[in-house]
Scaffold this active site. Structure first.
Site, PDB file in Angstrom:
ATOM      1  N   SER A  85      13.859 -48.217  10.875  1.00  0.00           N
ATOM      2  CA  SER A  85      14.592 -47.176  10.158  1.00  0.00           C
ATOM      3  C   SER A  85      13.612 -46.082   9.721  1.00  0.00           C
ATOM      4  O   SER A  85      13.001 -45.439  10.572  1.00  0.00           O
ATOM      5  CB  SER A  85      15.359 -47.772   8.988  1.00  0.00           C
ATOM      6  OG  SER A  85      16.302 -46.864   8.476  1.00  0.00           O
ATOM      7  N   ASP A  96      24.909 -48.306  15.957  1.00  0.00           N
ATOM      8  CA  ASP A  96      24.287 -47.919  14.688  1.00  0.00           C
ATOM      9  C   ASP A  96      25.027 -46.739  14.049  1.00  0.00           C
ATOM     10  O   ASP A  96      25.031 -45.636  14.596  1.00  0.00           O
ATOM     11  CB  ASP A  96      22.824 -47.532  14.932  1.00  0.00           C
ATOM     12  CG  ASP A  96      22.016 -47.442  13.651  1.00  0.00           C
ATOM     13  OD1 ASP A  96      22.613 -47.205  12.587  1.00  0.00           O
ATOM     14  OD2 ASP A  96      20.785 -47.604  13.712  1.00  0.00           O
ATOM     15  N   HIS A 107      22.895 -51.027  12.438  1.00  0.00           N
ATOM     16  CA  HIS A 107      21.547 -50.548  12.096  1.00  0.00           C
ATOM     17  C   HIS A 107      20.516 -51.667  12.078  1.00  0.00           C
ATOM     18  O   HIS A 107      19.340 -51.433  12.325  1.00  0.00           O
ATOM     19  CB  HIS A 107      21.587 -49.832  10.750  1.00  0.00           C
ATOM     20  CG  HIS A 107      20.320 -49.114  10.419  1.00  0.00           C
ATOM     21  ND1 HIS A 107      19.705 -48.247  11.301  1.00  0.00           N
ATOM     22  CD2 HIS A 107      19.526 -49.130   9.307  1.00  0.00           C
ATOM     23  CE1 HIS A 107      18.608 -47.756  10.760  1.00  0.00           C
ATOM     24  NE2 HIS A 107      18.472 -48.286   9.556  1.00  0.00           N
TER      25      HIS A 107
END
Length: 724
Positions: free
Chosen positions: A593, A668, A700
């Site tokens: 991320s 995602d 995600h």
């Protein structure tokens, strides 16, 4: 307290029978090797007794703070099973364990949520006569259940609409919108930024429901391809990208008696954020934090609950960077005209005592202490307890503050992480405590005498099973020379300072994160330990921009994400390079991320350091990220074109060096796949090779058993490129 610059976990024992972690244990190890603890522990109201689940999760038991040697069963799983069969005879209920999410309603009654194949139930049980005294049922498809304080009603969502059910079984449809993009009562309003945890609030009198109404019909639809049908389908989500049209949110009151609705006059512009939503104890008014889209100007407003009109603005808060409300107001139990407000405007998140006229009565902050979590008021209502962050972000301690004098007292001792709470009269503290060298200690402390009784002292859960690597904390200084930074280094199990080892540099670096804390294992994950056992030096450090160090530390990254963060991480890299046991030619970096953004940034901006990298779910250009988070830190692309150009990685793909594996969840909805696809396309155009892997059914994060596959892929990638 003096900072510990080197704190050892354990000597690297090679005792007979011990082994290294296997790849499956990178995911399931935290459960398998959990330190001994009290499971679901709570104080029983108006008593000196604690309750918790026994080792087999079969019984709810109690233990006295004054006689910690004895243990008594309060309610067994079988007792509960029989009570359920009597009250719900048509359900095939077979409890495997006692409900771990129970809570005490009073000294004789516990409540919990039960999920069955047919419905959801909120159940209250009298532990004395072992009978169910209350039951509220909602449909299996119901979400976001919000109960009145007397449990006479429950509001919930069916799809995008609100329904209410009372304890007589009467069902009321509150909203019946059919337009795609109109949602009511959703906890995903403003994408759960600004401390938003729910989308509905009952008034203290339990007859009015306040809820968010979100209109995102004007927000661009974003397609997510679904692969679970023979012909792939498209699931559209509303995704407001930075600088583009955002959602419009209002707050509506539904009166269960009159069936009327009133919308609060939160005004223009429509693209603003409504948070810190709090009912006045009288139920006559509602307080709302109204934050502008620029996120630099907050107004705390009071609205009339009868007609929705604005009564007044109590105070305003502005900043050159951002204002980020994270908590609702908390009214004093003995004075409904005063409340506690949390803000970091003074440099650290602390408490401010206001009255309902908007007058600041007293700042209740203490030095650079950061309030992390509010607890209860004292029995007299003259104190408030909270968990505070100390020791340069490493420790968590329990504090009390006197609401009149502001005097602050630390109630727990011992460097580390304390999860502590007081009983009803404040005479005892139940404290679960760990630090880098201590797996877990559960103890009861008498607040007056200071006497401590240990209930549980966990042994090392790896002992005789797993050969644990050595872990140390290290302290460096930020790139601006102003702030100490804490890092964590994990050594290979058979570490020999005369040898050279490859490195896995693991990082995140984004806001509201902290990877290094003074708790068991120092916050290290099991994959970190696995890689150390495979012969890697594993290093992690929290840079400026991360959590628990104050406002200046967090806002240093404003309008140019990744720059101060990389400068700080370079200090960690310099530290590693100064060590003779580090093989500087075999260094790898990994992050997910924001950490994926940081990983890729290093492979571009400092492309001569790391030979291999793995970037999971990476942000590649902040203009593709959503409004609420992205614009807080970067402002709009129209307002900060230089910052967006500086931080974009797509137009710098030609600078990529080394081997980079990008991993992305195909569905995602947070960092949409367009980020990595645009970067891969740019690499193709620049003639740069890049490795790419998709997890087709994941969003995600890659979860469940598939996470084992992911960790094996990452480990193999580093082995392939760093162990040649």
């Amino acid at each position: 307290m003096k900072k510990l610059t080197l704190l050892l976990l354990l000597a690297s024992s090679m005792a007979y029978g011990q082994r290294n972690l296997n790849i499956e244990e990178t995911v399931f190890g935290p459960r398998t090797y959990a330190p001994t603890a009290l499971i679901s522990s709570n104080w029983i109201p108006n008593s000196n007794n604690i309750s918790y689940l026994d080792k087999g999760y079969q019984n709810l038991v109690q233990k006295s703070a004054t006689n910690t040697g004895s243990e008594e069963i309060i309610l067994s799983k079988n007792d509960l099973q029989n009570a359920l069969k009597t009250r719900i005879p048509n359900e095939q209920i077979n409890l495997q364990i006692f409900p771990s999410d129970y809570k005490w309603e009073d000294a004789n009654t516990i409540s919990f949520i039960l999920y069955t194949k047919q419905a959801h139930y909120h159940i209250a049980v009298n532990v004395k006569n072992k009978e169910i005294v209350h039951l509220l049922e909602t449909k299996l498809e119901a979400t976001n259940q919000e109960y009145t304080t007397d449990y006479s009603k429950v509001a919930f969502l069916i799809g995008n609409n609100i329904q209410i059910k009372d304890n007589t079984g009467q069902l009321t449809v509150v909203t019946a919108d059919t337009v795609d993009g109109i949602l009511s009562g959703s906890d995903y309003t403003h994408r759960q930024e600004f401390g938003i945890k729910k989308g509905m609030w009952w008034n203290p009198q339990n007859d009015k429901l306040l809820y968010y109404r979100k209109d995102e019909t004007m927000v661009t639809k974003y397609p997510l391809i679904q692969w679970d049908t023979r012909v792939a389908s498209v699931k559209d989500i509303r995704y407001p990208m930075a600088g583009m049209k955002s959602e419009e949110v209002t707050l509506v009151i539904y009166d269960t008696k009159t069936k009327q609705k009133i919308t609060l006059a939160t005004g223009e512009p429509k693209e603003q954020f409504l948070t810190a939503v709090t009912w006045d104890p009288s139920g006559q008014s509602i307080y709302v934090g109204v934050l502008n889209r620029e996120q630099n100007h907050l107004k705390l407003n009071q609205y009339n609950a009868q007609d929705g009109r604005l009564i007044k603005t109590l105070f305003e808060e502005t900043a050159s960077t951002w204002v980020e409300p994270q908590n609702d107001l908390l009214f004093l139990p003995n004075n409904p005209k005063q409340f506690l407000y949390q803000s970091d405007r003074g440099g650290f998140n602390q408490l401010y005592l206001y009255n309902t006229d908007g007058k600041l009565i007293k700042k209740l902050g203490y030095q650079n202490l950061i309030v992390q979590q509010l607890g209860d008021f004292s029995p007299k209502g003259d104190l408030i307890y909270y968990t505070g962050v100390t020791n340069d972000g490493l420790d968590r301690q329990l504090f009390s503050v006197d609401l009149k004098t502001g005097k602050t007292i630390q109630l727990t001792q011992g460097t580390g992480t304390h999860n502590a709470k007081l009983n009803s009269d404040g005479s005892y503290i139940l404290d679960q405590f760990s630090n880098l060298t201590t797996p877990n200690i559960v103890q009861i402390k008498a607040t007056k005498s200071g006497k401590i009784e240990k209930i549980v002292e966990s042994t090392n859960p790896f002992l005789g099973k797993i050969n644990p690597p050595k872990i140390e904390f290290i302290t460096l200084t930020s790139a601006d020379g102003a702030t100490p930074l804490t890092g964590r280094i994990i050594y290979p199990s058979d570490f020999d300072a005369n040898k050279k080892y490859p490195v896995m540099y693991y990082l995140y670096g984004g806001s509201h994160s902290q990877l290094v804390t003074n708790k068991w294992l120092g916050g290290a994950g099991y994959f970190d330990m696995y890689m150390a056992q495979q012969g890697y030096i594993v290093f992690t450090m929290d840079n400026r921009g991360t959590d628990a160090r104050g406002r200046a530390f967090a806002t240093a990254t404003h309008r140019q994400l990744g720059q101060a963060e990389m400068a700080d991480q370079m200090k960690g890299i310099e530290f590693l390079k100064s060590k003779s046991f580090v093989d500087q030619n075999k260094m790898g970096i990994f992050g997910w991320s924001f950490g994926g953004f940081m990983t890729t940034s290093f492979m571009i901006h400092h492309n001569d350091i790391f030979k291999a990298a793995v970037a999971g779910g990476p942000v590649m250009d902040w203009k593709y990220y959503e409004v609420m988070y992205g614009e807080r830190y970067m402002d709009m692309p129209q307002e900060n074109p230089e910052g967006y150009k500086l931080t974009s990685l797509i137009d710098k793909a030609d600078q990529l060096k080394g081997d980079l594996l990008i991993i992305h969840g195909a569905q995602d909805p947070v960092v949409v796949q367009q980020h990595s696809m645009e970067f891969v396309e740019a690499c193709i155009k620049a003639g740069k090779q890049v490795d790419y892997f998709l997890y087709p059914t994941h969003e995600h994060n890659v979860s469940g058993k598939d996470r084992i596959h992911m960790y094996e892929k990452i480990a193999r990638y580093f082995d392939m490129h760093l162990k040649k």
